[in-house]
Motif scaffolding. Structure first.
Motif, short mmCIF file in Angstrom:
data_model
loop_
_atom_site.label_atom_id
_atom_site.label_comp_id
_atom_site.label_asym_id
_atom_site.label_seq_id
_atom_site.Cartn_x
_atom_site.Cartn_y
_atom_site.Cartn_z
N PRO D 54 0.81 -1.22 0.00
CA PRO D 54 0.00 0.00 0.00
C PRO D 54 0.84 1.27 0.00
N ASP D 55 2.05 1.21 0.53
CA ASP D 55 2.90 2.41 0.52
C ASP D 55 3.39 2.73 -0.88
N LYS D 56 3.74 1.68 -1.63
CA LYS D 56 4.17 1.92 -3.02
C LYS D 56 2.96 2.36 -3.87
N TYR D 57 1.80 1.78 -3.56
CA TYR D 57 0.57 2.21 -4.25
C TYR D 57 0.37 3.71 -4.06
N ASP D 58 0.55 4.16 -2.84
CA ASP D 58 0.40 5.58 -2.53
C ASP D 58 1.38 6.42 -3.36
N MET D 59 2.62 5.97 -3.39
CA MET D 59 3.64 6.71 -4.15
C MET D 59 3.31 6.72 -5.64
N LEU D 60 2.94 5.56 -6.19
CA LEU D 60 2.63 5.49 -7.62
C LEU D 60 1.46 6.40 -7.96
N MET D 61 0.45 6.44 -7.09
CA MET D 61 -0.71 7.29 -7.35
C MET D 61 -0.34 8.77 -7.22
N ASP D 62 0.49 9.10 -6.24
CA ASP D 62 0.96 10.49 -6.11
C ASP D 62 1.66 10.94 -7.39
N ILE D 63 2.58 10.10 -7.86
CA ILE D 63 3.37 10.51 -9.04
C ILE D 63 2.51 10.48 -10.30
N ALA D 64 1.66 9.45 -10.43
CA ALA D 64 0.75 9.42 -11.58
C ALA D 64 -0.09 10.69 -11.64
N THR D 65 -0.59 11.09 -10.50
CA THR D 65 -1.43 12.29 -10.46
C THR D 65 -0.62 13.53 -10.80
N GLU D 66 0.62 13.56 -10.37
CA GLU D 66 1.46 14.70 -10.76
C GLU D 66 1.70 14.69 -12.27
N GLU D 67 1.88 13.52 -12.85
CA GLU D 67 2.11 13.46 -14.29
C GLU D 67 0.86 13.91 -15.07
N PHE D 68 -0.31 13.54 -14.57
CA PHE D 68 -1.54 14.07 -15.18
C PHE D 68 -1.51 15.61 -15.12
N SER D 69 -1.08 16.11 -14.00
CA SER D 69 -1.02 17.57 -13.84
C SER D 69 0.01 18.18 -14.79
N HIS D 70 1.06 17.44 -15.07
CA HIS D 70 2.04 17.93 -16.05
C HIS D 70 1.48 17.84 -17.45
N LEU D 71 0.74 16.79 -17.73
CA LEU D 71 0.08 16.69 -19.04
C LEU D 71 -0.76 17.94 -19.28
N GLU D 72 -1.42 18.37 -18.24
CA GLU D 72 -2.25 19.57 -18.35
C GLU D 72 -1.39 20.80 -18.62
N ILE D 73 -0.24 20.89 -17.97
CA ILE D 73 0.66 22.03 -18.20
C ILE D 73 1.14 22.04 -19.65
N PHE E 220 13.15 22.73 -7.71
CA PHE E 220 12.09 21.72 -7.84
C PHE E 220 12.59 20.29 -7.67
N THR E 221 13.83 20.16 -7.26
CA THR E 221 14.45 18.84 -7.26
C THR E 221 13.93 17.90 -6.18
N ASN E 222 13.75 18.43 -4.99
CA ASN E 222 13.53 17.54 -3.86
C ASN E 222 12.11 17.57 -3.31
N GLN E 223 11.21 18.19 -4.05
CA GLN E 223 9.84 18.25 -3.56
C GLN E 223 9.08 16.96 -3.83
N TYR E 224 8.32 16.51 -2.85
CA TYR E 224 7.41 15.39 -3.04
C TYR E 224 6.01 15.95 -2.84
N PHE E 225 5.17 15.84 -3.88
CA PHE E 225 3.82 16.37 -3.79
C PHE E 225 2.85 15.26 -3.37
N ASN E 226 2.24 15.43 -2.22
CA ASN E 226 1.31 14.41 -1.71
C ASN E 226 -0.05 14.59 -2.38
N LEU E 227 -0.16 14.09 -3.62
CA LEU E 227 -1.33 14.39 -4.44
C LEU E 227 -2.43 13.35 -4.31
N SER E 228 -2.23 12.35 -3.49
CA SER E 228 -3.19 11.26 -3.39
C SER E 228 -3.76 11.24 -1.98
N GLN E 229 -4.91 11.86 -1.84
CA GLN E 229 -5.50 12.06 -0.51
C GLN E 229 -6.06 10.77 0.08
#
Lengths: 314, 314, 314, 314, 314, 314
Positions: D54-73, E220-229
């Motif tokens: 579940p901790d890696k799941y959390d990380m993968l979802m955090d980063i996936a969501t950031e990448e979606f946000s980058h897609l938007e940028i 922007f190197t070391n930030q971790y965005f907690n995007l998964s609530q």
């Protein structure tokens, strides 16, 4: 312009539903060697052929149109093989029904299995043909070849007809339905007929070898590189005379040494200066002739594709 | 079966060669919203429509055949726009020629640039159309939709015609040739005509909403989830009455809290048991009716697609 | 920016593993009418819609985000249906285990068969969802439509929702799991809800017909070409009045003769000069108006997408 | 579920329109190493990771969501770079306008050239982003990797981030706009940050080498086959000790002779029976352990994905 | 140039035909992580690596050539697993034969089912391998990565080898044939060996982090965005020190608020001007150095790829 | 197994960089008629050919290996044509540099334009070849044909060589570099040489017509359907004798009437019962013979691909 006649070119019939063979038959509907591929290949080639080969244009359009008509036969056969599927899927509120239909007495287990084996009939098209091959790969125009040179295009067509014929031959082993076999036999035979039409058309263009315009470079034409070490075989493809040009094959027993000794095949041209010159001359002549043939056939001024009632042409 | 008439449906003409616009025009030859996509979509849908809707089958085949005829018009126009290319490429032994042809006075630099901008005319098709879009992507049957339900297929067709119309509109801005514009205007207008044909056909099927057979689950039908935080807008799509069913929109201002409070939308069904039952009943009735309609139209015994001279039927 | 909330929008549950239905359900994960296709279509359209339609932008982003949330629901359901597969594949040194897991008591024969029926769960993803359809075709952005014109895009969306709804309807027949059916029913219903949102949004833009800007050419608008010879049907799509414009259909009984007689539809414009002029005038007015609408909404100078805390806007 | 916040994660700005750089930037919107590819890869991997990580799941979802946000940028930046295109294309009745807009003072010639260089903005999307790469190839889920094993998936992610970083680096050389460069620099840096997150996550799983579960067969682990004849180089990849396992490289100078002498590498196992046994034992132990880890984390009975308000879990 | 030796690198054998496992094994013949993908990836990368890294070029060509040799092993194994299929399909006139062959005693029912499960062996290749994955998807060069930077390419290769290893591990569970298992074990182990070769090569290039040339932007190197609530986890990927650069992770607990407060991450650069300057300087130095390295290795004048017998070079 | 020799088969050289021609040349690296397509087609066909045609297997492997060697020549040439690109892209911190490099004195404008014209060299591969065609379409195994029947496969190969020859001919017109032309001339000529090898091999198999095993159905063999109305042409493809079988063409002037009168070609078999019987008999004999040929060549028991040192064979 195209016109559609409701009757099929061949009286396609089906004894009873068989969704599994319908799946396999998709190979000739939307597969790489199927009827759409043939139809679109000849149709596309026809545009460039119209000038200066209106007779070949006529033939390509005749055969393309027949292949469209065959596509329709294949689609109609698939549709008949799927009888029942669409009706049952419409009964969306009652799951118990679908189990009994697809192949009569089958248990639900079987029905779901059928759906898995070919999901598209169950969850996408609801029992109609789709332009995919038997594994669901969408049809793609990369399957067609159209290269703006009839001596090449006709060879592509001969190969295409060969493959299409073979796939019908394979398919015939997977059905027992005499009506379906009859239809497949008709379609298979027509591929053979088209094969000969293209062969005849190719022979009517002279010269047609090598394909295209430029001649082979005499330094590299007849070499056979024995690049596969182990038991080596000799045959008419690497000994004796070449089948088309009649030159003698030059068998390079040890290509690695040969390449090194010739500095990458550079030092081979001794004694063939004359032949090189002749080739160059022939290239120029043929280029001019072929170019003139095409260019000369293109009228000046506003281009108009069709001649309506003879008024368009002068 | 299909039949080809050499005259184009529309008298397509071209003032002078323009390889660049030919490239753009490929979009309607082998592109996702082009004529082949339209033709194959309606043609494929027609098979499943034949029973029990022979009138819609007739319409789909009429329009599919017209789209094939338009594909031919587009191909012919591209071919005329490419006049000269093929002839020059045939002059393979003389490089100096190709430079002068593609756009008259251009230097070699330009010629090579043209080839780079659309390599396929230069190095693959030698000046003929190919079934790709304007960027060289091969046509793919994923562009077509055929789902075995006319209330869905006709909606797909309305959307397809809308897109095709728009692409012609865009294309018209990139050519000055009055003949080409005239042809594009004809083709664009026919997409609008087809749009209305499909609209009329859809209206002639009742009920046609929701598309398919099953009704909406009343618990989730009218909710609008405001999932995009920031300046939020209200409009007829999330306030007032729904346009088709006439229910009132239920605007969920804060979906995250709502989802948590309802345990994933589970606790919403209070007071709508009656409506749920009614939906279930309607589902069953419609399923039976639709299923019977399709199944009833399929004759028993050996299936035969065509009726030759009236002898096939009875 | 996007934000993820760990709870699913809908409380998706699964009674017991069912790898076979998981395979079918992939159709809505990575298939042509699935949730990713919907999400990406609306998301992509939203960029061009932002100016001058911030309200439609808001709606497109709301629905796109809901579709992403549905994609997650479908993925989670597939994952739960595959329970056991991953664990067993991890027991890579003991082949005897895998046989017993996939569906309980099955013999090895069955296990291998399962793997064959859907190889990807067995040899690629080890029991997780992949972005393919039910036959393993990778998801492709050709499934999405985004054409920079809301009157077209919204029609594309209405069609997309219709197809997505239908596929859920089909899928519901292949599972008995009440929890899974409940989830599918929720997802199916939301497609209907979105359908009405897009319909309402389309109606709020005026004029919205024909889609795009340019009007139909009055010479070709109302013709119906009877191109499919045989039993011909008449209906509201080729007789009486057109459903949107209200003109009368002009049924061309024999298109081939008509085309020849009119020299490719050239000689049809008699008596409609006035209408042609009116069309041209309307085209110019609408073009100006639509262009001004878009251009006027674009601020001068440095472009900035977001307004943080109201400071960005003046 | 997902949630959208209208503000971009990064304040993307653009000095002035630049349709050409917009074309290149598509590489990171719908290209093989772009933001959608990253987002979908991590999102898809997350499902299988949830149990037992579940901790890696959390990380993968955090980063996936950031990448979606980058897609938007990226999409927003492309849209701003295309300012003017959509408005002009709307002015469909007046061709003279489009010439002046795309790059200010350019002649029609230039405008058409622009359209040719990237046809999609001109004839398909009318000035909005589409999910293709810079050459118009549609985005395809084959770009993503998800294989149900975190020690493999995380390595895939490290490689993906490396490529994405590099493409941003290349792109930065093709624009002068300081705002765009600033945005690209932000996005490039985030790929580096993600790289380290995945690296750290990989290191937190033990053992993680070799990736997967099974150990290497000791007979074939350390051989280097010198299969490329000519000047041969030695380096740490074929001499000295292997970097991970620390064994000594075994350099096979003449692989052809070696293969023949060992009958296809069959006669190599002398003296390593013990090592083979140890490997087999380790395989069994690890298999059991890894399998138990996954299986143990999967609860019995009805599966439920989310725990709403703590009520879902016992 | 390449050379072929008829003996396989590994003595591949098969106990008895097994068309079903042949289907699964296609995954390593024409699948995304298969041998062709590996061979073509390293082969393609090698061209750009030759200057200034002739040693890495040598390694890439050695491994590419080994992967080609593995492709041959996989193809040969598939062919042996399909024994009988081709012969029976040749007996095209006698349907009764094919039923008895594919798996011995099976009834026709089974035979047809086999054909359905993997149509390509039955109706396309007649019992030979084809370059598709286990579901019939054609091999596509999008599977390969080649980005012109060794610090990136080698990371891509490490990931590719990891995936290839895992797929062999999965495959081993679906066959009982000891000969086939032995071959798979050999192939799987070689992927591990290649993994270490690439790892060693990467370590021999300095600096190799970050991949490419440009340094990370320190803001922007070391930030971790907690995007998964929801339940959030902390681990070495978002707390403590970063694994490569050793900086401390900066955990952004509430990214939405943070983004709004910093106006889209704009107001973060206080106090790091010095670090920014240092980064810029490092970027310039590394750029110059790397560029000089590549450029310096490229000889002036006519380029020649090979040096024959030492004569080609100086 | 394969082996690589660092020297190219042909001494490929390049006078000076030319990124634009490099783009066009990609057509023969990763295009549909390029060297990879040829290599993989013959390589894949070879597996099924090995039994019972070890001599054809040897030939296919020889030519496949030569095509791999040509792929290397094309890749090396592209790399040399791109000299400078990679080095400049490495200078990532200095934008001013890249402008001056790609073609010497060009302004930034030109550089960006180059990147647009072929983005992949600029933003993906940094100046190396990639397996795409000249428009960036990834190479796809659908380009290859392998159908398990030599009389078909060899015809496919003859067509493939024809197309490959033609594309080289086209390409030669777009470069002035004498070294590059020399290399292209070598490669073009080898396609002609292979053409004759395949022709000779085909002639050495008897019977080889029709391709495959089954004979044509005599009822449908010689009909030519005149499906394209308008000016119709007669030629050896529809009058006189068929070129291969020597039967007389049967020209169906009015196919629609003919189809209706024969009830879909059903009533044509009068008087050919004898011929039908003969065909059936021939089909049975050939089927048996061909099947026996293949089956007889497959040894019993454990299958082993290679014979090491003669020990493998008895």
């Amino acid at each position: 312009m195209f016109h559609h006649v409701k009757e099929l070119q061949f009286n396609a019939r089906v004894s009873k539903p068989d969704p599994r063979f319908a799946t396999l038959l998709l190979e000739q509907f939307g597969g790489e060697n199927g009827e759409l591929a043939a139809a679109m290949q000849y149709f596309t080639q026809a545009f460039a052929a119209k000038q200066p080969y209106p007779d070949k244009y006529d033939m390509l359009m005749d055969i393309a149109t027949e292949e469209f008509s065959h596509l329709e036969i294949v689609g109609a056969t698939i549709q008949m093989l799927l009888k029942g599927v669409n009706g049952e899927l419409k009964d969306a509120a009652d799951q118990s029904e679908i189990m009994e239909v697809l192949n009569g007495k089958a248990a639900k287990e079987n029905v779901i299995h059928q759906a898995l084996v070919n999901p598209q009939f169950g969850v996408l098209s609801a029992g109609g043909p789709r332009l995919t091959n038997s594994q669901g790969i969408p049809w793609c125009s990369s399957y067609t070849h159209s290269n703006g040179d009839l001596t090449v295009d006709l060879r592509s067509n001969i190969a295409s007809e060969s493959r299409a014929k073979l796939v019908y031959e394979y398919l015939m082993q997977f059905t027992d339905d005499p009506y379906v076999k009859e239809t497949l036999s008709f379609l298979m035979t027509r591929e053979i007929a088209h094969y000969e039409m293209f062969e005849a058309a190719l022979e009517s263009i002279k010269p047609n070898y090598p394909p295209g315009v430029l001649q082979a470079d005499p330094r590299f034409t007849n070499q056979y590189f024995n690049l596969s070490q182990g038991e080596s075989f000799r045959g008419p493809w690497n000994e004796g005379d070449m089948p088309v040009t009649g030159k003698s094959w030059d068998y390079i027993e040890d290509p690695i040494t040969h390449v090194k000794n010739t500095e990458g095949l550079q030092d081979q041209e001794k004694g063939i200066e004359k032949e090189l010159k002749a080739t160059e001359k022939l290239n120029k002549e043929l280029s001019k002739a072929k170019s003139a043939e095409v260019t000369g056939a293109q009228p000046k001024g506003v281009a108009q594709w069709s001649d309506y009632n003879g008024k368009g042409k002068k």
